[in-house]
Design a protein around this motif. Structure first.
Motif, short mmCIF file in Angstrom:
data_model
loop_
_atom_site.label_atom_id
_atom_site.label_comp_id
_atom_site.label_asym_id
_atom_site.label_seq_id
_atom_site.Cartn_x
_atom_site.Cartn_y
_atom_site.Cartn_z
N THR A 2 0.85 -1.18 0.00
CA THR A 2 0.00 0.00 0.00
C THR A 2 0.89 1.23 0.00
OG1 THR A 2 -1.83 -1.08 1.16
CG2 THR A 2 -1.73 1.31 1.27
N VAL A 3 0.67 2.13 -0.96
CA VAL A 3 1.47 3.34 -1.10
C VAL A 3 0.63 4.53 -0.61
CG1 VAL A 3 2.65 4.87 -2.71
CG2 VAL A 3 2.75 2.39 -3.04
N GLN A 4 1.11 5.22 0.41
CA GLN A 4 0.34 6.30 1.01
C GLN A 4 0.98 7.68 0.84
OE1 GLN A 4 -0.65 5.28 5.07
NE2 GLN A 4 -2.29 3.96 4.38
N ALA A 61 0.84 -6.52 -7.02
CA ALA A 61 -0.30 -5.63 -6.79
C ALA A 61 0.12 -4.50 -5.86
CB ALA A 61 -1.48 -6.38 -6.19
N VAL A 62 -0.39 -3.32 -6.15
CA VAL A 62 -0.14 -2.13 -5.34
C VAL A 62 -1.48 -1.44 -5.12
CG1 VAL A 62 1.07 0.08 -5.20
CG2 VAL A 62 2.16 -1.85 -6.34
N VAL A 83 -2.04 -1.56 -10.30
CA VAL A 83 -2.31 -0.50 -9.33
C VAL A 83 -3.81 -0.35 -9.15
CG1 VAL A 83 -1.86 1.89 -8.68
CG2 VAL A 83 -0.24 0.69 -10.17
N ARG A 84 -4.27 -0.52 -7.92
CA ARG A 84 -5.69 -0.45 -7.60
C ARG A 84 -5.94 0.68 -6.60
NH1 ARG A 84 -4.09 -5.48 -8.70
NH2 ARG A 84 -5.50 -6.95 -9.74
N VAL A 85 -6.99 1.43 -6.84
CA VAL A 85 -7.36 2.53 -5.95
C VAL A 85 -8.29 1.99 -4.87
CG1 VAL A 85 -8.48 4.78 -5.77
CG2 VAL A 85 -7.12 4.21 -7.81
N VAL A 86 -7.87 2.09 -3.63
CA VAL A 86 -8.68 1.68 -2.48
C VAL A 86 -8.65 2.83 -1.48
CG1 VAL A 86 -9.11 -0.03 -0.69
CG2 VAL A 86 -8.06 -0.73 -2.86
N LEU A 253 -10.63 -4.87 -0.56
CA LEU A 253 -9.33 -5.38 -0.13
C LEU A 253 -9.35 -6.90 0.01
CD1 LEU A 253 -8.35 -2.73 2.57
CD2 LEU A 253 -7.22 -3.11 0.37
N LEU A 254 -10.43 -7.44 0.54
CA LEU A 254 -10.50 -8.89 0.71
C LEU A 254 -10.49 -9.62 -0.63
CD1 LEU A 254 -13.09 -9.17 3.64
CD2 LEU A 254 -10.62 -9.59 3.73
N VAL A 255 -11.18 -9.06 -1.61
CA VAL A 255 -11.15 -9.66 -2.96
C VAL A 255 -9.73 -9.66 -3.50
CG1 VAL A 255 -11.89 -9.32 -5.35
CG2 VAL A 255 -13.56 -9.16 -3.50
N LEU A 256 -9.05 -8.53 -3.36
CA LEU A 256 -7.67 -8.43 -3.85
C LEU A 256 -6.76 -9.40 -3.12
CD1 LEU A 256 -5.37 -7.10 -5.43
CD2 LEU A 256 -5.30 -5.32 -3.67
N TYR A 257 -6.83 -9.43 -1.79
CA TYR A 257 -5.96 -10.32 -1.02
C TYR A 257 -6.25 -11.78 -1.34
CZ TYR A 257 -4.97 -6.16 1.82
OH TYR A 257 -4.59 -4.90 2.27
#
Length: 266
Positions: A2-4, A61-62, A83-86, A253-257
């Motif tokens: 996760t990039v913050q 994944a990021v 890259v996914r926006v969450v 997030l759960l779908v991605l993980y």
């Protein structure tokens, strides 16, 4: 991963330059060098940033907080499919808390140049709003902040506060000021304020426009426009549906993980 923040694509101040301008350039030695006055330190930080970026390019994944952050990473070579926006969600607040003082204008954040706290004070002063400014946050600019403040209406600098106290401050606030000088990765204090019905006077910085409805959002760097936005914001309250609901965000997030945890096909 996760990039913050900007540490994967900007070795400097968070996409704003040493001379106080918004930066829209891609990271490169010749582009970034003017933001430093120590060549040795610049070379060290640039090399570190480039190594971070190289590592991220290998990630399967990021996640990032905003479309703004996604665009910045894609622009420096991270594959867009990775890259996914969450976005974040509001949590841990007591929306029934009692206000802990009279109505005020509120700033929440670190007391550093990147967060625009000195500009917040100046805009509040120019706004003519006869409400105190309450600053919740700690940092190195506290002394300068106090030196610049008028005595009437008063300035109240609280230092860092936890969510319990912050709940009472949001209940007290008539407006939140969000004048980020760096390009804001998201700006979560804005949606926290909205959850309490508090309007947000903000500069259009980074990902802020992705959650801000527009009224009270003014051009980046314009202190006079921010002052006018504060004067208008204190005259109203807002009612908005929850921004980025918790269950939806956690579900994404759960779908991605879950996808990443599956063993590779043989």
């Amino acid at each position: 991963l996760t990039v913050q923040d900007h540490r994967l694509f900007c070795p400097g101040r968070g996409k704003w330059t040493l001379d106080g301008q918004e930066c829209r350039e891609l990271m490169a030695r010749e582009t970034c060098a003017p933001c430093f006055d120590d060549e040795g330190y610049f070379s060290e930080v640039l090399s570190l940033t480039e190594r971070r970026l190289a590592a991220v390019r290998r990630m399967p994944a990021v996640t990032v907080l905003s479309r703004y952050m996604r665009e910045e990473l894609v622009n420096v070579g991270v594959a867009p499919t990775r890259v996914r926006v969450v976005p974040p969600f509001v949590h841990g607040f007591d929306h029934d808390a009692e206000p802990d003082g009279p109505e005020c204008v509120l700033f929440v954040g670190r007391l550093v140049a990147a967060k625009g706290v000195l500009e917040a004070v100046e805009a509040w002063r120019r706004s003519g709003v006869d409400l105190p400014l309450v600053v919740a946050g700690g940092g190195p600019l506290r002394a300068e902040l106090m030196a610049r403040a008028p005595s009437e209406p008063p300035l109240e600098v609280l230092g860092w506060v936890g969510r319990e106290r912050l709940s009472s401050l949001y209940r007290r606030a008539r407006a939140l000021i969000l004048p980020s000088r760096w390009q804001e990765p998201f700006g979560i204090t804005g949606i926290e304020a909205f959850s309490f019905g508090v309007p947000v006077a903000a500069w259009e910085s980074g990902g802020v426009s992705e959650w801000h409805p527009g009224i009270g959002l003014v051009p980046w760097g314009d202190v006079d426009a921010l002052a006018r936005a504060i004067a208008e914001a204190v005259t109203r309250r807002i009612v908005l549906p929850p921004t980025f609901p918790r269950d939806e965000t956690i579900g994404r997030l759960l779908v991605l993980y879950g996808r990443l945890a599956r063993p590779p096909a043989s």
